[in-house]
Every structure is written in C-alpha cells, then in structure tokens.
Write an enzyme that holds these catalytic residues in place. Structure first.
Site, mmCIF file in Angstrom:
data_model
loop_
_atom_site.group_PDB
_atom_site.id
_atom_site.type_symbol
_atom_site.label_atom_id
_atom_site.label_comp_id
_atom_site.label_asym_id
_atom_site.label_seq_id
_atom_site.Cartn_x
_atom_site.Cartn_y
_atom_site.Cartn_z
ATOM 1 N N HIS A 169 -78.579 -82.076 -37.498
ATOM 2 C CA HIS A 169 -78.765 -83.534 -37.646
ATOM 3 C C HIS A 169 -77.496 -84.294 -38.026
ATOM 4 O O HIS A 169 -77.483 -85.531 -37.915
ATOM 5 C CB HIS A 169 -79.834 -83.835 -38.707
ATOM 6 C CG HIS A 169 -81.193 -83.302 -38.381
ATOM 7 N ND1 HIS A 169 -81.859 -83.603 -37.215
ATOM 8 C CD2 HIS A 169 -82.021 -82.470 -39.077
ATOM 9 C CE1 HIS A 169 -83.034 -82.990 -37.199
ATOM 10 N NE2 HIS A 169 -83.151 -82.294 -38.316
ATOM 11 N N GLY B 249 -80.935 -85.523 -42.652
ATOM 12 C CA GLY B 249 -81.892 -84.408 -42.635
ATOM 13 C C GLY B 249 -81.355 -83.097 -43.172
ATOM 14 O O GLY B 249 -81.426 -82.078 -42.475
ATOM 15 N N HIS C 268 -87.738 -79.677 -35.475
ATOM 16 C CA HIS C 268 -87.185 -81.036 -35.436
ATOM 17 C C HIS C 268 -86.275 -81.204 -34.211
ATOM 18 O O HIS C 268 -85.695 -80.226 -33.711
ATOM 19 C CB HIS C 268 -86.388 -81.319 -36.712
ATOM 20 C CG HIS C 268 -87.221 -81.236 -37.959
ATOM 21 N ND1 HIS C 268 -87.310 -80.089 -38.719
ATOM 22 C CD2 HIS C 268 -88.020 -82.165 -38.560
ATOM 23 C CE1 HIS C 268 -88.121 -80.310 -39.749
ATOM 24 N NE2 HIS C 268 -88.569 -81.556 -39.678
ATOM 25 N N ASP D 111 -88.445 -73.335 -38.934
ATOM 26 C CA ASP D 111 -89.524 -74.236 -39.340
ATOM 27 C C ASP D 111 -90.514 -74.466 -38.205
ATOM 28 O O ASP D 111 -91.509 -75.181 -38.364
ATOM 29 C CB ASP D 111 -88.964 -75.572 -39.866
ATOM 30 C CG ASP D 111 -87.916 -76.175 -38.949
ATOM 31 O OD1 ASP D 111 -87.722 -75.659 -37.832
ATOM 32 O OD2 ASP D 111 -87.279 -77.165 -39.348
HETATM 33 F F1 V1D Z 1 -90.201 -83.143 -48.512
HETATM 34 C C1 V1D Z 1 -89.038 -83.462 -49.035
HETATM 35 C C2 V1D Z 1 -88.799 -83.287 -50.381
HETATM 36 C C3 V1D Z 1 -87.599 -83.646 -50.920
HETATM 37 C C4 V1D Z 1 -86.622 -84.148 -50.106
HETATM 38 C C5 V1D Z 1 -86.853 -84.306 -48.737
HETATM 39 C C6 V1D Z 1 -88.076 -83.961 -48.200
HETATM 40 C C7 V1D Z 1 -88.311 -84.112 -46.759
HETATM 41 C C8 V1D Z 1 -89.289 -83.576 -45.985
HETATM 42 N N1 V1D Z 1 -89.106 -83.999 -44.700
HETATM 43 N N2 V1D Z 1 -87.524 -84.841 -45.939
HETATM 44 C C9 V1D Z 1 -88.016 -84.742 -44.728
HETATM 45 C C10 V1D Z 1 -87.405 -85.389 -43.544
HETATM 46 N N3 V1D Z 1 -87.058 -86.741 -43.871
HETATM 47 C C11 V1D Z 1 -87.884 -87.790 -43.711
HETATM 48 C C12 V1D Z 1 -87.348 -89.010 -44.336
HETATM 49 C C13 V1D Z 1 -88.181 -90.183 -44.458
HETATM 50 N N4 V1D Z 1 -87.090 -91.040 -43.936
HETATM 51 C C14 V1D Z 1 -86.454 -91.930 -44.817
HETATM 52 C C15 V1D Z 1 -86.337 -89.796 -43.627
HETATM 53 O O1 V1D Z 1 -88.953 -87.680 -43.124
HETATM 54 C C16 V1D Z 1 -86.139 -84.667 -43.096
HETATM 55 C C17 V1D Z 1 -86.423 -83.347 -42.462
HETATM 56 C C18 V1D Z 1 -85.136 -82.613 -42.170
HETATM 57 C C19 V1D Z 1 -85.341 -81.376 -41.338
HETATM 58 C C20 V1D Z 1 -84.062 -80.591 -41.236
HETATM 59 C C21 V1D Z 1 -84.092 -79.470 -40.227
HETATM 60 O O2 V1D Z 1 -85.180 -78.611 -40.460
HETATM 61 O O3 V1D Z 1 -84.227 -79.942 -38.922
HETATM 62 C C22 V1D Z 1 -82.799 -78.678 -40.340
HETATM 63 N N5 V1D Z 1 -82.248 -78.093 -39.352
HETATM 64 O O4 V1D Z 1 -81.115 -77.477 -39.757
HETATM 65 C C23 V1D Z 1 -80.993 -77.666 -41.032
HETATM 66 C C24 V1D Z 1 -82.034 -78.438 -41.433
HETATM 67 CA CA CA Z 2 -85.756 -78.547 -31.806
#
Ligand code: V1D
Ligand code: CA
Length: 413
Positions: A138, A146, A175, A262
């Site tokens: 990301h 992310g 993702h 994931d």
């Molecule tokens: F659940 C959480 C608890 C603490 C901090 C963050 C999270 C969390 C869960 N899902 N954050 C997310 C995703 N962010 C949002 C935010 C809401 N908006 C403001 C953004 O939904 C981010 C998920 C990131 C996934 C990363 C990945 O798995 O793709 C990855 N790939 O390589 C490394 C990581």
């Molecule tokens: Ca993918």
C-alpha cells in the site's frame, strides 16, 4: 520441471518491531513462520541470507526524498515536533500507520531483503527468492498507507526492470495492491494482477474497469471479489485461467508474487475462505511457469495461520512434502488445539461470489485485446541497456550475508 534454486531472506531483528498493543500488524508472526521453517528442516534445502538494510538513496528510487528523510527522523520521542508533516505523510496514532520505536530500521530490513532478492534473480544466482517480511503493497511515493511505509515491491520491480523487459506482479492478499498498481499504472513494462475483496473494504480501489492509463492501458488487471470465496472458485474459476492468459500474452521475464495471508479462512481482518492448500496452490501454479520469481509476504493477522501458510509455501517452493502434524518448536502452543499445518474451510461461511464467470470473461477479453494492439512487443526482447550508474548503484551497495547451517542452528532467532 527440475528443482529450482531457492534463496531465503530472513533478518532476526525484523520480528522484534512492534506496531502497538491494539494494532493488528504483528511482525512477531515472522518469527513463528521462521521457527516452523526451521522445525520442518527446510533451511538446509535453500540458501539462507541475512539481508542488507536498504539505504535512503535506494528507497528514493521510488519514494520522495522528503518522505524518506521524514521516516528516517521520526520517532515516538519527537512526534510532537512533526505534527504538521505527520498528517501530510499519513503517519501517527490517528492513522493505520503508527510511529513506533525503530520504524525506519524496520523499513530498511524488509526493503533490503526484497531488493537483495531481485538482485539475486537478476544475477541468476537463484530461481526463486523468498522474503516473508516484504510485500508492503500500500505504500505510496510520499505517503504511508495500510500498515505500509516503504513499498519494497515497487523497489524490487524497479531492480528487476534493469534486466527484464517485462515484469509481472501478482497479489493474492485480500486487499487491493494499490501502491504497486499506482506506481506502474502508465507503463506496459509491468503488468499488475490483484485479486481482492472489493466493496466497503480497504483501500477501496481495484475496480474491474481500472485497467491502466496511457501506455499502460490493459496492463492493470483487477479481480474484485466478495466474501467467503473458496479454494475451488478462486483457483478454477479465476486465478488459473486468468494467469495462464497473462503468461501467454505478456510473457514476463520475471515475476513478483505477493502472498498476503489475510486471504486465508479465519483471518482477523480478511473475509475469504481459502485454506492453506488453496493459497499454496496459487503459489505452485505461479512456480510452474518456471520464471525467475520473487516471493513476498504481505498482510496476515491470525498469526498462527500466517506461519502455517508461509512455512507450507516455503516447502511447496522447495518441492518438499511436509507432515500435517506440526513439529515441536519454540511456539508449539500457538498451534493448539489440533497442532496441524492445514486449515479447513469454514463450513458456515457463505460464498457470496456468484458472478465470477462475468469477471473471468471480462479479464480474458482485456488480455486478448492486448494481443491485438500493434505497438506491443510481447516477444522476448533484449533487456534494456545497463548503465554504469546502475552497476555502481544498488549492486555494489546491496550485499546480503549468507548464513551457514551452523549459524542457523546456533542463532535461530
Ligand atoms: F483494526 C485495526 C486496529 C487498529 C488499527 C488499524 C486497524 C485496521 C483494520 N483495517 N485498519 C484497517 C484498514 N484501514 C481502514 C481505515 C479506515 N480508513 C480511515 C482507513 O479501513 C487498513 C487495512 C490494511 C491492510 C494491509 C494489508 O493487509 O493489505 C498489508 N499488506 O501488506 C502489508 C499489510
Ligand atoms: Ca490482492
């Protein structure tokens, strides 16, 4: 297909970094995976390396200098002085990308390993390079996103492009691989193929119709999926037919495979129903194309399953059969109550993917259209010229240290 030479990159410091107590990203999962790999006696079957830490100038091949300098300077102790730029670079406690102790060193290690892997492939020292700490898809040119800060994948692909005319990027994380897609959206030298949950899910990009722009039209391939997808649907209805067509029309000189875990059933953030065998079948299928391949990690938040998945995929890449009974290791208790390697699909999860035929047809058509495009050189073309600068750059600075078996026994951490 004969056995392929596999190099494995692992740095013992990488699992020690900590995003914080309530953050789902746990670098400790890398230690679990490594210990399973050791316990299954896979390490003598591959060349094992400790990576070099990537330098700021290596990172600046993609990222802005201002952003790299910010990452190098920021720490939990000086956060308050940086409140303005924190927002600009999307880092800090109010975002997905906290500033934790040793953040920059962490990025240097996971990035160094991906660059080292790409260099080894370029030099034909290995057929497959594995870096489970990498795959942070990301990160943007001047922005964290992310859980990702530096985009090791983009940097590794740039390295591969020094030698290979065309590089294929495949992303099986749940993702969308938005940072990599965006970096190469306007070029026909990199094709990106991401399968992901689409709709009310982070990062919100990766629509079927997002195909690239300018020279890159048709070279971004997106498979938007719904919750509960199973091994059979994922592989037979989409992954295998689309991949086979990509290889036929794009004929890449090298492949980068992001293996985010994931997408497995039971993931803390994910919503697919893939088993370890299904996930690994995608890896095996990519391996069957017999091209230089960089295999990376990515997401994965049920850490015992991440370790199961990446240890099994290491075995698959080595062509080794391993027992379903988890061997005793320092983290044995994580695998209770069954102490088995393989995951079973969740029988209560509904597969909401009922229109994969349409997605497959559209993607195959997108790829067929590339074959008809007059300007496209899909045959094997000589790699681009390597400049003196290239030779003096990463190749001389980036040196990974080979680990002897004795060192691996003595220093399993
Ligand atoms: F659940 C959480 C608890 C603490 C901090 C963050 C999270 C969390 C869960 N899902 N954050 C997310 C995703 N962010 C949002 C935010 C809401 N908006 C403001 C953004 O939904 C981010 C998920 C990131 C996934 C990363 C990945 O798995 O793709 C990855 N790939 O390589 C490394 C990581
Ligand atoms: Ca993918």
């Amino acid at each position: 297909m004969g056995k392929q030479r596999v190099s494995y990159f692992y740095h013992p410091t990488c699992p020690l970094f900590y995003y914080g107590p309530s953050h789902p990203m746990k670098p400790h999962r890398l230690k679990l995976a490594h210990h399973l790999i050791l316990a299954y006696h896979l390490y003598p079957k591959m060349d094992c390396y400790r990576c070099h830490p990537a330098s700021a100038s290596e990172m600046a091949a993609f990222h802005s200098e201002e952003y790299v300098n910010f990452l190098a300077k920021i720490s939990p102790d000086n956060l308050r002085q940086y409140s303005g730029v924190l927002q600009k670079f999307n880092a800090g406690d109010t975002t997905d990308c906290p500033v934790f102790d040793g953040l920059y060193e962490f990025t240097q290690l996971y990035t160094g390993a991906s660059i080292d892997g790409a260099i080894q492939l370029n030099q034909q020292q290995a057929d497959i390079c594995i870096n489970w700490s990498g795959g942070l898809h990301h990160a943007k040119k001047s922005e964290a996103s992310g859980f990702c800060y530096i985009n090791d994948i983009v940097l590794a692909i740039l390295e591969l492009l020094k030698v290979h005319a065309r590089v294929l990027y495949i992303d099986i994380d749940v993702h969308h691989g938005d940072g990599v897609e965006e970096a190469f959206y306007t070029t026909d030298r990199v094709m990106t193929f991401s399968l992901h949950k689409y709709g009310d899910f982070f990062p919100g990009t990766g629509h079927l119709q997002d195909m690239g722009a300018r020279e890159g039209v048709g070279y971004s391939v997106n498979a938007p999926l719904q919750t509960g997808i199973t091994d059979e649907t994922y592989l037979e209805e989409l992954f295998i037919p689309v991949m086979d067509k990509i290889i036929e029309v794009f004929n890449p000189g090298a492949i980068v495979l992001q293996c985010g875990a994931d997408s497995l059933t039971g993931d803390r953030l994910g919503c697919f129903n893939l088993t370890t065998k299904g996930h690994a079948q995608a890896v095996r299928h990519v391996q069957s194309y017999n091209r230089p391949t960089l295999v990376l990690g990515g997401g994965g938040y049920t850490i015992r399953n991440v370790a199961r998945c990446w240890a099994y995929e290491t075995a698959v890449l080595l062509g080794e059969d391993i027992d379903n009974q988890i061997p005793f290791n320092d983290y044995y208790e994580y695998y209770a109550p069954d102490y088995e390697l393989h995951l079973k699909p969740d029988p209560n999860m509904e597969n909401a993917n009922d229109s994969l035929g349409n997605i497959r047809t559209e993607l195959l058509q997108q790829l067929c259209d590339l074959q008809g495009a007059p300007s496209v050189q899909m045959q094997e073309v000589p790699p681009p010229f390597r400049t003196v600068d290239d030779e003096e750059g990463s190749e001389t600075t980036a040196v990974s240290k080979k680990q002897s078996s004795a060192e691996l026994y003595d220093n399993v951490d």
